[in-house]
Scaffold this motif. Structure first.
Motif, PDB file in Angstrom:
ATOM      1  N   ASN A  11       0.809  -1.225   0.000  1.00  0.00           N
ATOM      2  CA  ASN A  11       0.000   0.000   0.000  1.00  0.00           C
ATOM      3  C   ASN A  11       0.840   1.271   0.000  1.00  0.00           C
ATOM      4  O   ASN A  11       0.313   2.369  -0.176  1.00  0.00           O
ATOM      5  CB  ASN A  11      -0.920   0.034   1.229  1.00  0.00           C
ATOM      6  N   GLN A  16       3.123   0.517  -4.205  1.00  0.00           N
ATOM      7  CA  GLN A  16       2.162   0.780  -5.287  1.00  0.00           C
ATOM      8  C   GLN A  16       2.870   0.992  -6.625  1.00  0.00           C
ATOM      9  O   GLN A  16       2.365   0.575  -7.677  1.00  0.00           O
ATOM     10  CB  GLN A  16       1.302   1.992  -4.942  1.00  0.00           C
ATOM     11  N   ASN A  39      -6.815  -2.718   0.337  1.00  0.00           N
ATOM     12  CA  ASN A  39      -5.930  -2.464  -0.799  1.00  0.00           C
ATOM     13  C   ASN A  39      -6.144  -1.029  -1.286  1.00  0.00           C
ATOM     14  O   ASN A  39      -7.221  -0.678  -1.751  1.00  0.00           O
ATOM     15  CB  ASN A  39      -6.263  -3.479  -1.903  1.00  0.00           C
ATOM     16  N   ARG A  40      -5.101  -0.190  -1.161  1.00  0.00           N
ATOM     17  CA  ARG A  40      -5.242   1.218  -1.528  1.00  0.00           C
ATOM     18  C   ARG A  40      -4.717   1.539  -2.928  1.00  0.00           C
ATOM     19  O   ARG A  40      -4.728   2.697  -3.342  1.00  0.00           O
ATOM     20  CB  ARG A  40      -4.482   2.108  -0.521  1.00  0.00           C
TER      21      ARG A  40
END
Length: 300
Positions: A11, A16, A39-40
């Motif tokens: 994250n 990412q 989950n970002r």
């Protein structure tokens, strides 16, 4: 046969970016992410698990179910003053987790890529090579040095990528970074004070992610320095940000470190010698200004 890659701290800023990079090539890579909470990343085309990686049994169980070929450990407690105030939590995430991952890698024959820092040095010299003698000033630096030692004492395949002042932008960020903070402050016409007696070579997160991928593709082992190639004071870094984003430089006021009364001491001068990175990884980082221009294009 696809290469299975597990990203811890998926994250985060680097996590990412790694997901974005590897998902461009789903023919060759299968991606798994471990992080806390939802989950970002905004991506659903990889396998994500909400997991506390400081739980040794759970981490071992979940990782062995995946059997990754490579683990990229981006998870760490990196707030230098917070590490000084919470030494137990800092040690748990920065050292214990690396010991757990090394043990798992030994069992499943996986290669561990681990992120370290310029803060393992005391900052008296700068332009550090990979074999320069460390002498951390802060507890954060101590734990990152201990995490390196864990891997060096192990029998696993490992890559340690040391980096400096990482910046960039991803979906749903939990914390800011030097470039975004300066840019957003100046956009609000806010006067900011910046130290002019600490020197760094900042790292664009996309470069760090690419260095992780190159390390996998080349199966490179050992320690490598990853940062931009030009040493600047943090005040000069802020000036460059203002220039590239066409913001008011006069809002940036220089101050000395001694006026800040920070909990943890910082190394005055770091910066990396990139000779080994150029030679073995065939990776040639650029100047901070060039990286900023790339970052600006991405924001448009």
């Amino acid at each position: 046969m696809k290469i299975k890659i597990l990203i811890t701290g998926s994250n985060g800023l680097l996590g990412q970016n790694l997901i974005e990079l590897f998902l461009k090539d789903t023919k060759n890579y299968e991606i798994f992410g471990f992080s806390r909470g939802e989950n970002r990343s905004g991506r659903t085309d990889f396998e994500y698990q909400d997991i506390d990686i400081t739980n040794q049994q759970l981490l071992a169980k979940k990782t062995k179910q995946i059997k990754p070929n490579f683990i990229i450990n981006t998870a760490a407690m990196t707030n230098v003053d917070a590490c000084e105030n919470d030494k137990v939590g800092c040690y748990d995430l920065n050292v214990n987790v690396v010991q757990y991952l090394a043990a798992i890698c030994s069992e499943i024959n996986a290669h561990l890529i681990h992120i370290s820092t310029d803060f393992i040095f005391d900052g008296k010299k700068g332009n550090y090579t990979e074999d320069a003698v460390p002498n951390p000033l802060s507890y954060y630096g101590e734990t990152k040095l201990l995490s390196e030692a864990v891997l060096q004492k192990s029998a696993i395949n490992y890559t340690i990528l040391r980096t400096i002042l990482v910046y960039g932008l991803v979906n749903d960020m939990s914390r800011s970074n030097i470039v975004l903070w300066v840019k957003e402050s100046l956009e609000r016409n806010k006067e900011i004070t910046i130290v002019d007696d600490q020197f760094r070579t900042p790292t664009y997160v996309e470069d760090l992610a690419l260095a992780c991928k190159i390390s996998i593709d080349k199966k490179a082992t050992g320690i490598f320095n990853i940062s931009s190639n030009q040493l600047l004071s943090i005040y000069e870094i802020a000036q460059e940000i203002a220039e590239v984003f066409q913001l008011d430089k006069t809002l940036i006021k220089p101050i000395s470190t001694s006026t800040l009364n920070q909990t943890a001491p910082r190394p005055p001068i770091t910066g990396f010698d990139l000779t080994k990175t150029n030679k073995i990884l065939s990776f040639y980082p650029k100047s901070f200004k060039e990286d900023l221009q790339r970052f600006k294009q991405k924001l448009i």
